[in-house]
Design a protein around this motif. Structure first.
Motif: not given
Length: 288
Positions: A254-282
Protein backbone atom coordinates in the motif's frame (compact mmCIF):
# COMPACT_ATOMS: atom_id res chain seq x y z
CA UNK A 1 -67.65 -2.93 5.16
CA UNK A 2 -64.18 -1.38 4.94
CA UNK A 3 -61.24 -2.97 3.15
CA UNK A 4 -58.97 -4.58 5.75
CA UNK A 5 -55.28 -5.42 5.62
CA UNK A 6 -56.15 -9.12 5.96
CA UNK A 7 -58.09 -8.93 2.69
CA UNK A 8 -55.17 -7.33 0.86
CA UNK A 9 -52.70 -9.85 2.27
CA UNK A 10 -54.95 -12.77 1.27
CA UNK A 11 -55.40 -11.34 -2.22
CA UNK A 12 -51.65 -10.86 -2.59
CA UNK A 13 -50.85 -14.45 -1.58
CA UNK A 14 -53.51 -15.89 -3.92
CA UNK A 15 -52.30 -13.73 -6.82
CA UNK A 16 -48.66 -14.68 -6.21
CA UNK A 17 -49.39 -18.41 -5.79
CA UNK A 18 -51.81 -18.57 -8.74
CA UNK A 19 -53.95 -21.19 -7.05
CA UNK A 20 -56.46 -21.02 -4.22
CA UNK A 21 -55.35 -24.28 -2.56
CA UNK A 22 -51.68 -23.33 -2.55
CA UNK A 23 -52.50 -19.92 -1.10
CA UNK A 24 -54.68 -21.52 1.60
CA UNK A 25 -51.81 -23.82 2.63
CA UNK A 26 -49.43 -20.87 2.86
CA UNK A 27 -51.90 -18.81 4.87
CA UNK A 28 -52.85 -21.70 7.15
CA UNK A 29 -56.53 -21.37 6.27
CA UNK A 30 -59.10 -23.45 4.41
CA UNK A 31 -59.72 -22.76 0.70
CA UNK A 32 -63.32 -21.81 1.46
CA UNK A 33 -62.20 -19.22 4.03
CA UNK A 34 -59.72 -17.74 1.57
CA UNK A 35 -62.40 -17.66 -1.15
CA UNK A 36 -64.80 -15.88 1.21
CA UNK A 37 -62.17 -13.24 2.05
CA UNK A 38 -61.56 -12.60 -1.66
CA UNK A 39 -65.29 -12.31 -2.24
CA UNK A 40 -65.59 -9.68 0.49
CA UNK A 41 -62.71 -7.73 -1.06
CA UNK A 42 -64.29 -7.82 -4.52
CA UNK A 43 -67.61 -6.78 -3.00
CA UNK A 44 -65.96 -3.73 -1.42
CA UNK A 45 -64.17 -2.86 -4.66
CA UNK A 46 -67.21 -3.45 -6.82
CA UNK A 47 -65.43 -5.36 -9.55
CA UNK A 48 -63.77 -8.79 -10.06
CA UNK A 49 -60.04 -9.14 -9.42
CA UNK A 50 -59.56 -12.46 -11.24
CA UNK A 51 -60.65 -13.37 -14.75
CA UNK A 52 -61.62 -16.96 -13.83
CA UNK A 53 -62.65 -18.92 -10.75
CA UNK A 54 -59.28 -20.71 -10.84
CA UNK A 55 -57.64 -17.51 -9.55
CA UNK A 56 -54.67 -17.89 -11.88
CA UNK A 57 -55.14 -14.77 -13.98
CA UNK A 58 -55.76 -11.23 -12.79
CA UNK A 59 -58.00 -8.66 -14.41
CA UNK A 60 -56.40 -5.35 -15.34
CA UNK A 61 -57.91 -3.83 -12.20
CA UNK A 62 -56.61 -6.79 -10.20
CA UNK A 63 -53.07 -6.13 -11.47
CA UNK A 64 -53.23 -2.51 -10.33
CA UNK A 65 -54.73 -3.40 -6.95
CA UNK A 66 -52.05 -6.08 -6.46
CA UNK A 67 -49.38 -3.38 -6.65
CA UNK A 68 -51.14 -1.47 -3.87
CA UNK A 69 -51.63 -4.64 -1.83
CA UNK A 70 -47.91 -5.44 -2.04
CA UNK A 71 -47.01 -1.90 -1.01
CA UNK A 72 -49.48 -1.85 1.89
CA UNK A 73 -48.48 -5.24 3.32
CA UNK A 74 -44.74 -4.53 2.95
CA UNK A 75 -45.10 -1.22 4.80
CA UNK A 76 -47.15 -2.90 7.55
CA UNK A 77 -44.61 -5.74 7.97
CA UNK A 78 -41.75 -3.23 8.10
CA UNK A 79 -43.55 -1.18 10.75
CA UNK A 80 -44.27 -4.28 12.83
CA UNK A 81 -40.60 -5.21 12.70
CA UNK A 82 -39.65 -1.73 13.88
CA UNK A 83 -42.21 -1.88 16.69
CA UNK A 84 -40.89 -5.25 17.86
CA UNK A 85 -37.36 -3.86 17.97
CA UNK A 86 -38.50 -0.77 19.89
CA UNK A 87 -40.46 -2.78 22.45
CA UNK A 88 -37.35 -4.90 23.08
CA UNK A 89 -35.87 -1.75 24.71
CA UNK A 90 -32.12 -2.00 25.29
CA UNK A 91 -32.28 -5.80 25.30
CA UNK A 92 -32.60 -6.51 21.59
CA UNK A 93 -30.60 -6.62 18.38
CA UNK A 94 -28.63 -3.88 16.65
CA UNK A 95 -27.99 -4.44 12.92
CA UNK A 96 -24.90 -2.69 11.56
CA UNK A 97 -23.92 -2.53 7.89
CA UNK A 98 -20.39 -1.21 7.34
CA UNK A 99 -17.59 -1.03 4.80
CA UNK A 100 -14.75 -3.52 5.49
CA UNK A 101 -12.14 -0.96 6.52
CA UNK A 102 -14.30 0.30 9.39
CA UNK A 103 -14.88 -3.28 10.51
CA UNK A 104 -11.12 -3.81 10.67
CA UNK A 105 -10.28 -0.57 12.48
CA UNK A 106 -12.88 1.52 14.31
CA UNK A 107 -15.58 -1.09 14.93
CA UNK A 108 -13.78 -3.61 17.19
CA UNK A 109 -13.05 -1.00 19.88
CA UNK A 110 -16.58 0.39 19.65
CA UNK A 111 -18.04 -3.11 20.01
CA UNK A 112 -15.88 -3.81 23.07
CA UNK A 113 -17.03 -0.60 24.79
CA UNK A 114 -20.68 -1.22 23.88
CA UNK A 115 -20.71 -4.84 25.07
CA UNK A 116 -19.19 -3.83 28.39
CA UNK A 117 -22.15 -1.50 29.00
CA UNK A 118 -24.82 -3.60 27.21
CA UNK A 119 -23.86 -7.29 27.41
CA UNK A 120 -27.44 -8.39 26.78
CA UNK A 121 -27.70 -6.82 23.29
CA UNK A 122 -27.07 -8.91 20.17
CA UNK A 123 -24.98 -7.27 17.43
CA UNK A 124 -25.30 -8.31 13.77
CA UNK A 125 -22.49 -6.97 11.55
CA UNK A 126 -22.62 -7.01 7.73
CA UNK A 127 -19.53 -6.38 5.58
CA UNK A 128 -20.68 -4.43 2.49
CA UNK A 129 -19.71 -1.77 -0.04
CA UNK A 130 -21.08 1.76 0.41
CA UNK A 131 -23.91 1.38 -2.12
CA UNK A 132 -25.12 -1.79 -0.36
CA UNK A 133 -24.91 -0.05 3.04
CA UNK A 134 -27.23 2.71 1.75
CA UNK A 135 -29.61 0.10 0.34
CA UNK A 136 -29.76 -1.83 3.63
CA UNK A 137 -30.65 1.37 5.51
CA UNK A 138 -33.25 2.40 2.93
CA UNK A 139 -34.94 -1.03 3.07
CA UNK A 140 -34.81 -1.09 6.89
CA UNK A 141 -32.52 -4.12 6.80
CA UNK A 142 -29.96 -2.38 9.03
CA UNK A 143 -30.28 0.10 11.90
CA UNK A 144 -26.90 1.83 11.47
CA UNK A 145 -24.78 2.13 8.34
CA UNK A 146 -21.16 3.21 8.02
CA UNK A 147 -19.95 4.05 4.53
CA UNK A 148 -17.24 5.82 2.55
CA UNK A 149 -17.81 9.29 1.10
CA UNK A 150 -15.73 12.15 -0.25
CA UNK A 151 -14.56 14.42 2.57
CA UNK A 152 -16.14 17.51 0.98
CA UNK A 153 -19.32 15.71 -0.14
CA UNK A 154 -22.35 17.42 1.46
CA UNK A 155 -25.33 15.71 2.94
CA UNK A 156 -25.83 12.39 4.58
CA UNK A 157 -24.89 11.22 8.02
CA UNK A 158 -22.27 12.10 10.60
CA UNK A 159 -18.53 11.85 9.93
CA UNK A 160 -16.90 9.55 12.48
CA UNK A 161 -13.41 9.27 10.94
CA UNK A 162 -11.33 10.05 7.86
CA UNK A 163 -8.28 8.50 6.24
CA UNK A 164 -6.12 8.67 3.12
CA UNK A 165 -6.66 6.77 -0.12
CA UNK A 166 -3.77 4.96 -1.71
CA UNK A 167 -2.69 2.39 -4.28
CA UNK A 168 -2.92 -1.32 -3.47
CA UNK A 169 -0.55 -3.51 -5.48
CA UNK A 170 1.28 -6.84 -5.51
CA UNK A 171 4.68 -6.65 -3.83
CA UNK A 172 6.33 -8.48 -6.76
CA UNK A 173 4.65 -6.52 -9.58
CA UNK A 174 5.56 -3.50 -11.76
CA UNK A 175 4.39 -0.91 -9.20
CA UNK A 176 6.49 -2.51 -6.45
CA UNK A 177 9.56 -2.52 -8.71
CA UNK A 178 9.02 1.12 -9.68
CA UNK A 179 8.75 2.12 -6.03
CA UNK A 180 11.96 0.25 -5.21
CA UNK A 181 13.86 1.91 -8.05
CA UNK A 182 12.29 5.37 -8.00
CA UNK A 183 13.01 8.61 -6.22
CA UNK A 184 10.71 11.27 -4.81
CA UNK A 185 7.15 11.07 -3.60
CA UNK A 186 4.85 8.30 -4.89
CA UNK A 187 2.43 9.38 -7.63
CA UNK A 188 -0.97 8.25 -8.86
CA UNK A 189 0.75 7.72 -12.21
CA UNK A 190 2.04 4.42 -10.76
CA UNK A 191 -1.41 3.00 -11.50
CA UNK A 192 -0.63 3.23 -15.22
CA UNK A 193 1.99 0.50 -14.79
CA UNK A 194 -0.65 -2.18 -14.22
CA UNK A 195 -4.27 -2.75 -15.28
CA UNK A 196 -6.63 -0.80 -13.07
CA UNK A 197 -9.23 -2.72 -11.05
CA UNK A 198 -11.80 -0.01 -10.51
CA UNK A 199 -14.13 0.53 -7.58
CA UNK A 200 -16.24 3.54 -6.44
CA UNK A 201 -13.35 4.99 -4.42
CA UNK A 202 -11.36 5.57 -7.61
CA UNK A 203 -13.69 8.41 -8.60
CA UNK A 204 -12.66 10.35 -5.47
CA UNK A 205 -9.11 10.73 -6.77
CA UNK A 206 -8.78 14.03 -8.63
CA UNK A 207 -5.98 12.94 -10.90
CA UNK A 208 -6.06 13.03 -14.73
CA UNK A 209 -4.14 9.75 -14.76
CA UNK A 210 -6.82 7.98 -12.71
CA UNK A 211 -9.60 9.57 -14.78
CA UNK A 212 -8.00 8.30 -17.99
CA UNK A 213 -7.50 4.81 -16.58
CA UNK A 214 -11.11 4.66 -15.42
CA UNK A 215 -12.34 5.36 -18.96
CA UNK A 216 -10.39 2.40 -20.31
CA UNK A 217 -10.94 0.06 -17.35
CA UNK A 218 -12.72 -3.25 -18.05
CA UNK A 219 -12.64 -4.83 -14.58
CA UNK A 220 -14.60 -3.49 -11.61
CA UNK A 221 -15.41 -4.83 -8.15
CA UNK A 222 -17.19 -3.28 -5.16
CA UNK A 223 -16.35 -5.79 -2.46
CA UNK A 224 -13.01 -5.30 -0.71
CA UNK A 225 -12.41 -9.03 -0.41
CA UNK A 226 -12.88 -9.43 -4.17
CA UNK A 227 -10.59 -6.47 -4.90
CA UNK A 228 -7.81 -7.89 -2.74
CA UNK A 229 -8.22 -11.33 -4.33
CA UNK A 230 -7.87 -9.82 -7.80
CA UNK A 231 -4.75 -7.89 -6.81
CA UNK A 232 -3.29 -10.99 -5.15
CA UNK A 233 -3.86 -12.96 -8.36
CA UNK A 234 -1.94 -10.38 -10.39
CA UNK A 235 -4.95 -8.97 -12.28
CA UNK A 236 -3.90 -5.39 -11.59
CA UNK A 237 -3.85 -2.67 -8.92
CA UNK A 238 -6.63 -0.70 -7.26
CA UNK A 239 -7.42 2.17 -4.89
CA UNK A 240 -8.35 1.52 -1.26
CA UNK A 241 -8.33 3.52 1.98
CA UNK A 242 -5.53 3.39 4.52
CA UNK A 243 -8.00 1.80 6.91
CA UNK A 244 -7.89 -1.35 4.78
CA UNK A 245 -4.17 -1.90 5.48
CA UNK A 246 -4.78 -4.28 8.44
CA UNK A 247 -6.66 -6.67 6.15
CA UNK A 248 -4.31 -6.56 3.12
CA UNK A 249 -2.47 -9.74 4.04
CA UNK A 250 0.75 -11.02 2.57
CA UNK A 251 2.06 -10.19 -0.91
CA UNK A 252 0.09 -6.92 -1.11
CA UNK A 253 1.51 -3.43 -0.59
CA UNK A 254 0.00 0.00 0.00
CA UNK A 255 1.32 3.45 -0.91
CA UNK A 256 -0.25 6.93 -0.50
CA UNK A 257 0.38 9.27 -3.46
CA UNK A 258 0.61 13.02 -2.81
CA UNK A 259 -0.40 14.37 -6.22
CA UNK A 260 -2.93 15.13 -4.84
CA UNK A 261 -3.34 13.57 -1.39
CA UNK A 262 -6.89 12.19 -1.29
CA UNK A 263 -8.96 11.59 1.81
CA UNK A 264 -12.24 9.80 2.28
CA UNK A 265 -14.68 10.24 5.15
CA UNK A 266 -16.36 7.45 7.06
CA UNK A 267 -19.95 8.47 7.69
CA UNK A 268 -22.56 6.94 9.96
CA UNK A 269 -26.14 6.96 8.66
CA UNK A 270 -29.61 5.78 9.70
CA UNK A 271 -33.16 6.16 8.44
CA UNK A 272 -34.05 9.86 8.57
CA UNK A 273 -37.76 9.08 8.89
CA UNK A 274 -37.46 6.66 11.80
CA UNK A 275 -36.12 7.09 15.32
CA UNK A 276 -33.47 4.61 16.43
CA UNK A 277 -34.44 2.14 19.13
CA UNK A 278 -32.74 2.44 22.52
CA UNK A 279 -30.11 -0.21 21.82
CA UNK A 280 -29.26 1.17 18.38
CA UNK A 281 -29.11 4.71 19.77
CA UNK A 282 -26.72 3.53 22.47
CA UNK A 283 -24.41 1.99 19.85
CA UNK A 284 -24.67 5.17 17.73
CA UNK A 285 -23.51 7.21 20.74
CA UNK A 286 -20.57 4.85 21.32
CA UNK A 287 -19.43 5.25 17.71
CA UNK A 288 -19.66 9.04 17.99
Amino acid sequence: MAIKLEMLRTFRVVAEQGALADAADLLGRTPSAVSMTLARLEENIGAPLFETDRKNRLTRLGEMILEEAVRATDVFDSSMGAIRRLTASTAGTVRIAAVPSIIATLLPGAIARFRFAHPEVRLEISDLDSASVRRRIRLDEADIGILSAAVDEPGEGVTVAADRLGIVYRTDGPIARALAEGEGAPSWSLLALEPLISNPLCSMVESPVVARLLEACNLEARNTTALLSFVREGLGATVLPEGAVPILGSAIGFVRPDDPPTRRALRMICRADRKLGPAAQAFWDVLL
